[in-house]
Design an enzyme around this catalytic site. Structure first.
Site, PDB file in Angstrom:
ATOM      1  N   LYS A  76       0.845  -1.204   0.000  1.00 25.27           N
ATOM      2  CA  LYS A  76       0.000   0.000   0.000  1.00 25.27           C
ATOM      3  C   LYS A  76       0.874   1.245   0.000  1.00 25.27           C
ATOM      4  CE  LYS A  76      -3.985   1.832   2.628  1.00 25.27           C
ATOM      5  NZ  LYS A  76      -4.817   1.665   3.845  1.00 25.27           N
ATOM      6  N   SER A 151      -9.775   1.471   2.778  1.00 24.19           N
ATOM      7  CA  SER A 151      -8.896   2.261   1.941  1.00 24.19           C
ATOM      8  C   SER A 151      -7.828   1.434   1.216  1.00 24.19           C
ATOM      9  CB  SER A 151      -8.205   3.321   2.789  1.00 24.19           C
ATOM     10  OG  SER A 151      -7.330   2.706   3.725  1.00 24.19           O
ATOM     11  N   SER A 175     -10.067  -0.790   6.974  1.00 23.82           N
ATOM     12  CA  SER A 175      -9.416  -0.617   5.675  1.00 23.82           C
ATOM     13  C   SER A 175      -8.661  -1.834   5.146  1.00 23.82           C
ATOM     14  CB  SER A 175      -8.458   0.574   5.725  1.00 23.82           C
ATOM     15  OG  SER A 175      -9.174   1.773   5.646  1.00 23.82           O
TER      16      SER A 175
END
Lengths: 485, 489
Positions: A76, A151, A175
């Site tokens: 990420k 997310s 997330s």
């Protein structure tokens, strides 16, 4: 080697160790996949040259002693990576190249893995659909009109589309678990403090926690083992002996007590979610676990509490993005204040601005007691609910999300309905507990649905074991047609 | 010493006003590294050379508390006779400024590390106790430099993140003199403890000064103004003087005082409004989620307490008891740890009282002249003690001692050696003195007759002659005695 990339991380590791495939071949296969999957928009940055270099280095001097020997991993874009642009999905960090490596990614590299690229995410991890990223929305490989969750949507999308053998995300209110659920993958939010926050772009410090996202529970245990550990650079890091999650992974859960909280049966929840939950209970019961009805009475306050605490911390954490030392700086403005205003107006997207405003408001004098302080008190009650329950049960089973993946654009104009997607995941962050989202079935549209196992603090091994047993008996198969390539 | 009366009031037409002052002193913690990072705290480095990723607030950076800074704060709290809090919390104070990289200062708001304490001041009108409200730890900000470029501001982050102790007094101070004494006392205590070097030029000690006025006898406080960041005692005193008079003038003219933050302009010697209460920042304090609450074990506090050095108030008492000094002398001699150490060394080897007199007189005057302090005095404590002993034993007179002292300053030599080599020893042999005096008397028969006839003031003339003949070395006391004996009618 045909289709090595659709195998699990543990299978891939076996192939590398037995030299069935070289690290270079593996890396090349992923690069090919990534190049064919640009439509998914899962990557913000790729580091192919560096990855190929590292793969060759590994092949020249193969070291099989490590947990992640010779494996390329995309992560990420919230993890700072040395000399590789780190954006947090934001324009304000569009040009930011850290001189340092986050502890968690460093742990992965120290275990033999190397960086393949940086994955798209909601801006500063604020979002549940990966639609708030400055770099555009990410598409769910399940269907071209679907969000991958957020997310960590770039992570879930890349993982499900075989663009990385495993990945890591961060979970502040769901997330990791919600995107895992939306893509039919496994996601774990560890106990707060198990993985260091050092070098992770902060969203809400008291809630943020990095965790693995993988295709299988076994992969999840390998990744967790590699990334976790005490870090003296993070004052909230837990100082304890490192655990061997993968070595100790067991599928015998006979006699374990599984709590079923009545408060997680919410109004208007699709029937399919309820059915999924029933299916999960039955699988665990058949494996010899004992189901116990429990109550977590303050659950309904979790979402409003979360949407006070997280924005409050975020409003302060994001104050450093002011255009003075790094990142985007607006060229407009005649003095310091105008430079700040223009930089932050142009640098942040709408959702981030919304949360900064909410956070600033709830911390303001005159409102602090009514909002922030009250929220902190409720947070303690939520934590206590869990503490009380864990005197009776070993783990808690709930659905991961109140729905399957929704359509792109479906909720962008309705923040509250977007926030409601976190309803089952946020209590866990507020309580600092570990929770595992497991793929458990499909809804009638054929979209994946997940179940969540919540554990006691630092009881990751137990929920991994339960998940491992569940996975073997669930019969879930994440068949994804590669429509994009 | 006669006790004076406190007399700092401002007389207006409508009455006599009292000035009420409270100080927020920012003292830089003596430590090698910053409060939450490993960067050096050394003064005088090139701009931005002592800045870590934490100090400059890069993404993902986290603060880790420096234990030594915590201990220093506890030591200081103990030195202020204050309550040490086993539980304290770091909060974020949020505001935007170019030299505040995080966009917030990490400070302690509701739960400071040190609670109420007190400081004793010795004023000419007696001793006065000043209450301490609290002491908390916080980060310093960087420095904005506005005058290097016409259109840009430069920022130096070397100070960013350095540990400060904010010591908040109660509003117990009543005059610029008390402020002077208070700051000096704080400084002395912290220097004894080694917790702050107190160097005001380098910015290690600054204060925000809260001033209000009220009519003498009023129970309620007036509206206060806060004068920000004053960095010398002189400026603090000037600012208070100006500000108090400004406020009295407003009240005298029937106007109200606005609660506001003001700046002291050192060039114009006036305070100026910086921001009003309405414009006051809303700092949105909340506990820093990156840091756990600071929990101090009682044992740590007890151990630090045991290891504290003797503090000025105790030392002063001991000097009075042990060395027979008066309160004033003891006060001066404990004002700096180095001075008290020097004195004790001298006093051990010589006359305690005479040593005090000579230190506070000739030695301090010389150091002051030369711009030196006691630690780099050209006269060692050992030599100084020897000089005092030579005076005490009558080996040299006070007058000769001053000459010896001068030579010691120049040469650094031992006084015995100087007295020896320059033949400065006092003539104290009664036979020799009598011989010399008889000689003088026989040369001045006329004066002797006049003296015997009653002109007694000629006695001084004979003493002068003895001194002249002896080169000033005749023991004055013995000279007097022998002269009296030989001149007897």
């Amino acid at each position: 080697m045909s289709n090595i990339t659709n195998q699990s991380l543990s299978e891939i590791l076996k192939s590398i160790k037995s030299k069935k495939i070289s690290s270079l071949e593996l890396t090349q296969a992923y690069i090919k996949n990534i190049e064919n999957a640009k439509k998914l928009n899962a990557f913000v940055t790729t580091t192919f040259d560096q990855a190929l270099e590292n793969a060759k280095k590994f092949d020249n001097k193969q070291n099989n002693e490590q947990l992640l020997s010779g494996v390329p991993l995309a992560v990420k874009d919230l993890f700072c990576t040395q000399n590789v642009k780190t954006t947090a999905g934001s324009n304000i960090l569009n040009n930011f190249v850290p001189s340092y490596e986050s502890t968690v990614t460093k742990n992965l590299w120290n275990n033999g893995a190397f960086l393949l690229g940086k994955l798209n995410c909601d801006e500063f991890a604020m979002g549940s659909s990966n639609e708030t990223s400055f770099f555009g929305n990410v598409i769910n490989p399940i269907g071209d009109h679907l969000v991958p969750g957020g997310s960590s949507g770039g992570s879930s999308s890349a993982l499900a589309a075989d663009l990385t053998p495993a990945t890591i995300g961060t979970d502040t209110g769901g997330s990791i678990r919600q995107p895992a659920s939306f893509t039919g993958t496994v996601g774990l939010k560890p106990t707060y403090g198990l993985c260091s926050r050092w070098g992770i772009v902060a969203f809400a410090s008291s809630l943020d926690q990095a965790g693995p996202m993988t295709k299988t529970v076994n992969d999840c245990s390998i990744m967790l083992e590699a990334m976790s550990g005490f870090d003296e650079k993070d004052s909230t890091s837990i100082n304890k002996k490192k655990e061997l999650y993968s070595k100790n992974l067991k599928d015998n859960i006979k006699g374990l007590k599984i709590g079923i909280p009545k408060e997680y049966r919410v109004d208007n929840m699709p029937k399919e979610i309820d059915e999924l939950w029933e299916k999960g209970k039955k699988i665990l019961k058949d494996l010899g676990a004992q189901l116990i009805d429990i109550s977590l009475p303050h659950t309904k306050y979790a979402l409003p509490t979360y949407y006070i605490v997280a924005p409050a911390e975020a409003s302060s954490n994001l104050a450093r993005y002011d255009g003075v030392r790094y990142g985007y700086r607006s060229q407009k403005g005649k003095d310091l204040i105008e430079m700040y205003e223009n930089t932050r107006s142009e640098g942040f997207g709408d959702e981030v601005k919304r949360r900064i405003l909410i956070g600033t408001y709830v911390l303001s004098s005159g409102y602090y007691d009514a909002y922030y302080l009250k929220a902190q008190k409720v947070r303690q009650l939520i934590k206590k609910d869990f503490d009380d329950s864990f005197t009776k049960v070993d783990a808690i089973l709930t659905p991961s999300t109140p729905s399957s993946a929704f359509k792109i654009g479906e909720k962008t104009n309705d923040p509250v309905s977007m926030y409601l997607n976190d309803i089952f995941t946020v209590p866990v962050n507020l309580a600092g507990l570990p929770a595992l989202s497991l793929p458990a079935g499909l809804d009638k549209k054929g979209y994946p649905l997940g179940l969540q196992l919540i554990g006691k603090a630092l009881d990751e091994q137990k929920i991994l074991n339960i998940g491992y047993a569940f996975e073997k008996n669930c019969g879930y198969n994440n068949e994804i047609k590669k429509w994009w390539s | 010493m006669s006790k004076e009366k406190f007399d700092y009031f401002i007389n207006g037409e409508k009455g006599k006003y009292e000035v009420v002052i409270g100080l927020e002193v920012h003292a830089q913690v003596l430590s090698n590294s910053k409060l939450f990072s490993g960067s050096s705290t050394k003064f005088g480095a090139d701009p931005n050379k002592q800045v870590s990723l934490i100090d400059s607030a890069f993404p993902g950076m986290l603060p880790v508390i420096n234990e030594e800074c915590v201990k220093q704060a506890v030591r200081t709290g103990l030195g202020l006779n204050a309550k040490i809090n086993n539980y304290s919390v770091f909060d974020r104070k949020n505001y935007f400024y170019a030299d505040l990289p995080q966009g917030y200062q990490i400070s302690q708001y509701k739960n400071p590390i040190v609670g109420e304490g007190k400081v004793l001041l010795d004023m000419p009108y007696g001793s006065k106790e000043i209450g301490i409200e609290r002491l908390h730890l916080e980060q310093d900000a960087g420095k904005s430099i506005h005058d290097m470029d016409p259109s840009s501001t430069y920022v130096d982050l070397n100070r960013s993140g350095i540990a400060l102790m904010e010591i908040v007094s109660k509003p117990h101070l009543r005059s610029p003199d008390e402020v002077n004494a208070y700051i000096k006392k704080l400084r002395t205590i912290m220097r004894y403890l080694g917790t702050c070097d107190g160097n005001m030029q380098e910015g290690s000690l600054r204060a925000d000064v809260n001033v209000s006025v009220r009519k003498v006898g009023d129970k309620n406080f007036g509206t206060r103004c806060e004068i920000k960041n004053v960095n010398s005692i002189k400026f603090m005193q000037m600012a208070i003087e100006y500000e108090a008079n400004r406020q009295v003038e407003l009240l005298e003219n029937g106007k109200e005082i606005d609660q506001e933050t003001r700046l002291f302009d050192t060039k114009k010697n006036e305070t100026r409004s910086m921001r009003s209460k309405e414009d006051a920042h809303d700092y949105r304090y909340f506990p820093d989620p990156d840091l756990l609450p600071l929990k101090l074990e009682q044992k740590l506090i007890d151990d630090l307490k045991k290891s504290l050095p003797e503090l000025p108030d105790n030392k002063k008492e001991r000097f009075i008891q042990e060395y027979g000094l008066n309160s004033y002398e003891a006060n001066v001699l404990v004002s700096e740890k180095e001075i008290s150490d020097y004195y004790e060394e001298v006093a051990k080897l010589s006359d305690k009282k005479l040593a005090a007199t000579w230190m506070m007189g000739d030695l301090f005057a010389m150091l002051n002249d030369k711009g030196l302090n006691i630690s780099n005095s050209p006269i060692s404590a050992e030599n100084f003690a020897e000089l005092i002993q030579s005076i005490k034993s009558g080996e040299i007179s006070g007058r000769i001692a001053k000459e010896v002292f001068e030579i010691m300053v120049e040469s650094g030599d031992n006084p015995k050696k100087i007295i020896e080599s320059k033949g400065m020893k006092q003539q104290s042999d009664p036979k020799e003195l009598e011989k010399m005096i008889n000689e003088i008397l026989s040369k001045n028969k006329d004066k002797v007759d006049q003296y015997k006839a009653g002109k007694e003031k000629l006695f001084g003339f004979f003493v002068g002659q003895v001194m002249k003949l002896s080169g000033g070395k005749a023991n004055p006391q013995m000279t007097n005695e022998i002269l009296k004996k030989l001149l007897k009618v």
